[in-house]
Scaffold this motif. Structure first.
Motif, PDB file in Angstrom:
ATOM      1  N   ILE A   1      -0.088  -2.430  -7.185  1.00 29.51           N
ATOM      2  CA  ILE A   1       0.178  -1.966  -7.389  1.00 29.51           C
ATOM      3  C   ILE A   1       1.171  -1.876  -5.949  1.00 29.51           C
ATOM      4  CG2 ILE A   1       0.072   0.297  -6.144  1.00 29.51           C
ATOM      5  CD1 ILE A   1      -2.498   0.400  -7.851  1.00 29.51           C
ATOM      6  N   CYS A   2       2.574  -1.465  -5.880  1.00 29.78           N
ATOM      7  CA  CYS A   2       3.453  -2.343  -5.024  1.00 29.78           C
ATOM      8  C   CYS A   2       3.476  -0.941  -3.971  1.00 29.78           C
ATOM      9  CB  CYS A   2       4.543  -2.739  -5.298  1.00 29.78           C
ATOM     10  SG  CYS A   2       5.803  -3.056  -3.910  1.00 29.78           S
ATOM     11  N   VAL A   3       3.577  -0.314  -3.056  1.00 28.54           N
ATOM     12  CA  VAL A   3       3.293   0.720  -2.168  1.00 28.54           C
ATOM     13  C   VAL A   3       3.563   1.019  -1.113  1.00 28.54           C
ATOM     14  CG1 VAL A   3       1.556   2.271  -0.908  1.00 28.54           C
ATOM     15  CG2 VAL A   3       0.549   0.976  -2.930  1.00 28.54           C
ATOM     16  N   GLU A   4       4.698   1.711  -1.036  1.00 25.05           N
ATOM     17  CA  GLU A   4       6.584   2.349  -0.021  1.00 25.05           C
ATOM     18  C   GLU A   4       5.646   3.445   0.621  1.00 25.05           C
ATOM     19  OE1 GLU A   4       9.940   1.240   1.827  1.00 25.05           O
ATOM     20  OE2 GLU A   4       9.018   0.144   0.603  1.00 25.05           O
ATOM     21  N   CYS A   5       5.661   3.288   1.887  1.00 26.72           N
ATOM     22  CA  CYS A   5       5.016   4.121   2.665  1.00 26.72           C
ATOM     23  C   CYS A   5       6.583   5.397   3.298  1.00 26.72           C
ATOM     24  CB  CYS A   5       3.890   3.452   3.485  1.00 26.72           C
ATOM     25  SG  CYS A   5       2.669   3.494   3.245  1.00 26.72           S
ATOM     26  N   LYS A   6       6.002   5.825   3.187  1.00 29.80           N
ATOM     27  CA  LYS A   6       7.382   7.142   4.100  1.00 29.80           C
ATOM     28  C   LYS A   6       6.725   7.983   4.736  1.00 29.80           C
ATOM     29  CE  LYS A   6      10.517   5.090   1.676  1.00 29.80           C
ATOM     30  NZ  LYS A   6      11.637   3.914   1.734  1.00 29.80           N
ATOM     31  N   GLY A   7       7.191   8.028   6.101  1.00 29.70           N
ATOM     32  CA  GLY A   7       5.831   8.527   7.069  1.00 29.70           C
ATOM     33  C   GLY A   7       6.627   9.576   7.424  1.00 29.70           C
ATOM     34  N   MET A   8       7.556  10.039   7.395  1.00 33.09           N
ATOM     35  CA  MET A   8       8.339  11.345   7.890  1.00 33.09           C
ATOM     36  C   MET A   8       7.294  12.478   7.503  1.00 33.09           C
ATOM     37  SD  MET A   8       9.638  10.288   4.649  1.00 33.09           S
ATOM     38  CE  MET A   8      11.784  10.233   4.371  1.00 33.09           C
TER      39      MET A   8
ATOM     40  N   LEU B   1       2.706  -1.629   1.942  1.00 28.36           N
ATOM     41  CA  LEU B   1       1.300  -2.627   0.960  1.00 28.36           C
ATOM     42  C   LEU B   1       1.371  -2.850  -0.563  1.00 28.36           C
ATOM     43  CD1 LEU B   1      -0.330   1.035   2.569  1.00 28.36           C
ATOM     44  CD2 LEU B   1      -0.795  -1.344   3.367  1.00 28.36           C
ATOM     45  N   LEU B   2       0.498  -4.174  -0.718  1.00 29.36           N
ATOM     46  CA  LEU B   2       0.287  -4.692  -1.727  1.00 29.36           C
ATOM     47  C   LEU B   2      -1.537  -4.156  -2.323  1.00 29.36           C
ATOM     48  CD1 LEU B   2       1.890  -5.997  -4.001  1.00 29.36           C
ATOM     49  CD2 LEU B   2       1.264  -8.071  -3.551  1.00 29.36           C
ATOM     50  N   ALA B   3      -1.308  -3.458  -3.596  1.00 30.88           N
ATOM     51  CA  ALA B   3      -3.335  -3.183  -3.484  1.00 30.88           C
ATOM     52  C   ALA B   3      -3.770  -3.683  -4.726  1.00 30.88           C
ATOM     53  CB  ALA B   3      -3.120  -1.732  -3.601  1.00 30.88           C
TER      54      ALA B   3
END
Length: 217
Positions: free
Chosen positions: A52-59, A43-45
């Motif tokens: 904002i560079c967003v790395e999503c960790k869905g664990m 995601l780039l917000a």
């Protein structure tokens, strides 16, 4: 549902929805290249003067073991089992480096400087985790240094990266320019996601790009 390693698309969409509700414009899956390296940004917000560079960790996790100096982090899942994964901080900072390289080569930075006589501001590193993460014992400094946020804490990004009232119109103007360049590279199609997954597997197998073991950025 498409899944890429630990990173579930439904979690990315949840983070995207939350950030949009907070007032950000959000691009999903932005592919940028620099020096032969291609990065997939979850995601780039854009908002409140920041990119904002967003790395999503869905664990599903309850504890996170991490350090800004380590390239491998670990977490304890809800069943008490430990797993390792690449450092979210290192991964996302590399995304930011590739993004900044792309903005330089594409002419975006030149356009920003020509209009505002300043360079592109710092891009904020955010690594989003599920609310199941227990932050007990983790200092605010360590969280900020590593960009660690639970989804319920994403509202804090704005307060932690304040932009003055004087600079806000300029920063928002810069955001508009960066958004225009980044939007060209946003692609959520399954075909592109599969192509990027094969690219990453090839880099790992042949020790290329960010998997070469060398500082290529």
């Amino acid at each position: 549902m498409f899944e890429y390693g630990l990173y579930e698309e439904n979690f990315e969409l949840e983070v995207k929805r939350i950030m949009e509700n907070l007032g950000y414009r959000v691009l999903h899956y932005v592919y940028v290249g620099y020096k032969g390296i291609i990065s997939q940004i979850d995601l780039l917000a854009f908002g409140f003067g920041n990119v904002i560079c967003v790395e999503c960790k869905g664990m599903d996790l309850v504890k996170l073991n991490f350090s800004s100096r380590k390239k491998v982090w670990s977490y304890i899942d809800v069943d008490g089992r430990e797993h390792t994964f690449p450092s979210a901080r290192v991964q996302n900072i590399n995304h930011i480096k590739v993004l900044k390289g792309y903005l330089l080569e594409s002419g975006c930075e030149r356009e920003v400087f020509r209009k505002y006589r300043i360079g592109i501001p710092r891009i904020v590193n955010v690594n989003a985790f599920k609310d199941s993460l227990d932050l007990t014992g983790i200092s605010d400094y360590s969280r900020a240094d590593n960009g660690i946020f639970r989804v319920s804490d994403l509202w804090m990004i704005k307060d932690m990266n304040p932009v003055s009232r004087v600079m806000m119109p300029i920063r928002e103007g810069i955001n508009d320019i960066i958004y225009r360049y980044a939007e060209k590279n946003a692609d959520i199609s399954d075909a592109t996601k599969k192509k990027h997954r094969l690219y990453i597997e090839d880099c790992k197998r042949n020790h290329k790009g960010l998997f070469s073991g060398q500082n290529v950025l």
